[in-house]
Write an enzyme that holds these catalytic residues in place. Structure first.
Site, PDB file in Angstrom:
ATOM      1  N   ASP A  93       0.840  -1.195   0.000  1.00 36.08           N
ATOM      2  CA  ASP A  93       0.000   0.000   0.000  1.00 36.08           C
ATOM      3  C   ASP A  93       0.875   1.244   0.000  1.00 36.08           C
ATOM      4  O   ASP A  93       1.596   1.506   0.966  1.00 36.08           O
ATOM      5  CB  ASP A  93      -0.911  -0.008   1.227  1.00 36.08           C
ATOM      6  CG  ASP A  93      -1.955   1.101   1.196  1.00 36.08           C
ATOM      7  OD1 ASP A  93      -2.043   1.807   0.172  1.00 36.08           O
ATOM      8  OD2 ASP A  93      -2.679   1.258   2.194  1.00 36.08           O
ATOM      9  N   ASP A 140      -2.162   6.262  -6.007  1.00 33.31           N
ATOM     10  CA  ASP A 140      -2.424   5.361  -4.884  1.00 33.31           C
ATOM     11  C   ASP A 140      -2.603   3.939  -5.392  1.00 33.31           C
ATOM     12  O   ASP A 140      -3.434   3.681  -6.265  1.00 33.31           O
ATOM     13  CB  ASP A 140      -3.680   5.820  -4.138  1.00 33.31           C
ATOM     14  CG  ASP A 140      -3.993   4.958  -2.922  1.00 33.31           C
ATOM     15  OD1 ASP A 140      -3.049   4.552  -2.227  1.00 33.31           O
ATOM     16  OD2 ASP A 140      -5.179   4.695  -2.671  1.00 33.31           O
TER      17      ASP A 140
END
Length: 461
Positions: A147, A340
């Site tokens: 992440d 992201d």
């Protein structure tokens, strides 16, 4: 008449060429898409360039945790609506977090021991792609979600004083590792953790996600193994209280920009450079690389600024069928944009999305529209078609970087006969734009933090 001629030419292109994209003279660029190629298979495909994958170390195989390449076997598979709903929860959390650091709220500062015991929550989509790493001595293999929007790497640890959710790997037991140590309270590493507290002389960490899911425990250090590399004294969260349905993952690999992230902790070894290629479908494999091996010769680079929690870049425009859309650059610059790995669908400012949607629909009039699906509102019924022709979609960034998206970054499959435009609009023009993982798929995405750049090279996996 002209539209029918274009369709005929594209059909001829599909008949005689093996490419999935055809540029016919001065006609706008279209993709000829095999609908079956948009959906995942039931078997796992190897990396596209196996020889390159084998030659680059450390190269971690990366797969979609919901697909057949994953080692995870959740008791209940998430539906597409659940995935998109979780995606919206993540986006809401990002917008709230960005709003807080811009002065409208607060998310930082040490917590008291009572505050760090977070409230119980539900499932939160912390990310879709997993890698395998080793922790401890001897090394224990754990399945972690990567992440770029998180900093603290964490895993569940025994004895799990209150809660541990079900995970597939054996829960890490720090008492069985000869190199495990707790981080001392009030030390610099402890103070670097965004949400921290103390239990006696031991540092505590806490990570709470947008829907209330959380992990809380000891901030510790141990040996981290990325075959063949070994990272000594790597700091991570050893979760004692963990609540949420995380899909049987063992934890998270934090690739964010802050000092406690994996990227910052390994700066001496990898120079804060990493790259990945996200596979186009869940039955394909991608990779995660670190250090100088991350780059490729045909990488187009755009300026990037590591900010609080996220990586910021400047989106400047959009195109459909090679035609630049009439969108003022201030539409993008005012709210800003982050990239992201954990957000699925790219979020655009309302005016930008409206322009994209309108242009896309104008080029898709030969197909029957279908009802909206979750957050996606430009959907089509392709019943009776094996192949469809769709307009190319380009995303422009600062420094004249233009990405011609793969067809999997344009259409999001809902079923064998239905697919939707794989973008969504923010409801507020002041909300941060997010360049999501569907649009990043098949690109080698290079994060070069010392140079302040993000690079993209196409067709990498």
């Amino acid at each position: 008449m002209a539209n029918n001629l274009l369709i005929s030419l594209l059909q001829i292109c599909l008949l005689f060429l093996s490419f999935s994209t055809c540029a016919l003279g001065n006609l706008p660029k279209f993709h000829v898409v095999d609908l079956h190629a948009l959906t995942s298979k039931n078997v796992c495909s190897p990396p596209k360039d196996m020889e390159r994958f084998k030659s680059v170390k450390p190269a971690l195989k990366m797969v979609d945790r919901h697909g057949p390449c994953s080692t995870l076997q959740p008791a209940e598979k998430l539906s597409l609506k659940q995935i998109l709903s979780n995606d919206q929860s993540r986006v809401d959390s990002i917008h709230h977090r960005v709003s807080a650091i811009s002065g409208k709220g607060t998310t930082s500062g040490p917590l008291s021991p009572s505050q760090i015991t977070a409230q119980s929550g539900n499932s939160y989509s912390v990310g879709n792609y997993i890698v395998h790493v080793g922790i401890g001595t001897p090394s224990k293999t754990l399945t972690l979600v990567l992440d770029t929007g998180s900093d603290v790497t964490w895993t569940q640890c025994k004895p799990c004083q209150r809660f541990c959710y079900t995970q597939q790997d054996p829960i890490f037991d720090p008492s069985q590792s000869s190199t495990y140590m707790n981080v001392t309270c009030n030390s610099t590493p402890c103070n670097d953790v965004n949400n921290n507290s103390c239990s006696g002389s031991t540092c505590l960490y806490g990570v709470q996600y947008g829907d209330g899911s959380y992990t809380v425990g000891y901030y510790a250090e141990d040996t981290l193994t990325l075959t063949p590399d070994v990272i000594q004294n790597f700091r991570f969260g050893c979760g004692q209280n963990n609540k949420g349905i995380f899909g049987e993952i063992a934890g998270l690999l934090g690739l964010g920009p802050s000092s406690e992230s994996f990227v910052s902790q390994t700066s001496d070894k990898y120079q804060r450079v990493f790259s990945y290629c996200l596979p186009p479908v869940s039955s394909s494999t991608g990779y995660l690389n670190f250090g100088s091996n991350s780059d490729t010769s045909n990488t187009n680079r755009t300026p990037m600024k590591p900010g609080p929690f996220y990586y910021y870049l400047t989106m400047t425009g959009l195109s459909v069928a090679d035609k630049t859309l009439p969108i003022s650059p201030t539409v993008f610059s005012k709210p800003g944009t982050i990239i992201d790995s954990g957000t699925v669908i790219t979020r655009l400012p309302p005016d930008a999305y409206q322009a994209l949607k309108s242009a896309f629909r104008e080029n898709m009039t030969q197909y029957k529209m279908a009802q909206s699906y979750s957050i996606l509102d430009t959907c089509y019924d392709f019943t009776g078609f094996d192949n469809v022709t769709i307009p190319s979609v380009g995303v422009q960034f600062e420094n004249n970087v233009s990405l011609d998206l793969d067809s999997n970054g344009i259409l999001y499959p809902i079923s064998n006969t239905q697919a939707c435009l794989a973008f969504a609009g923010n409801s507020d023009p002041n909300d941060m734009g997010i360049f999501g993982n569907v649009q990043q798929s098949t690109f080698n995405v290079v994060y070069d933090i010392p140079k302040g750049e993000i690079g993209f090279s196409p067709d990498a996996c």
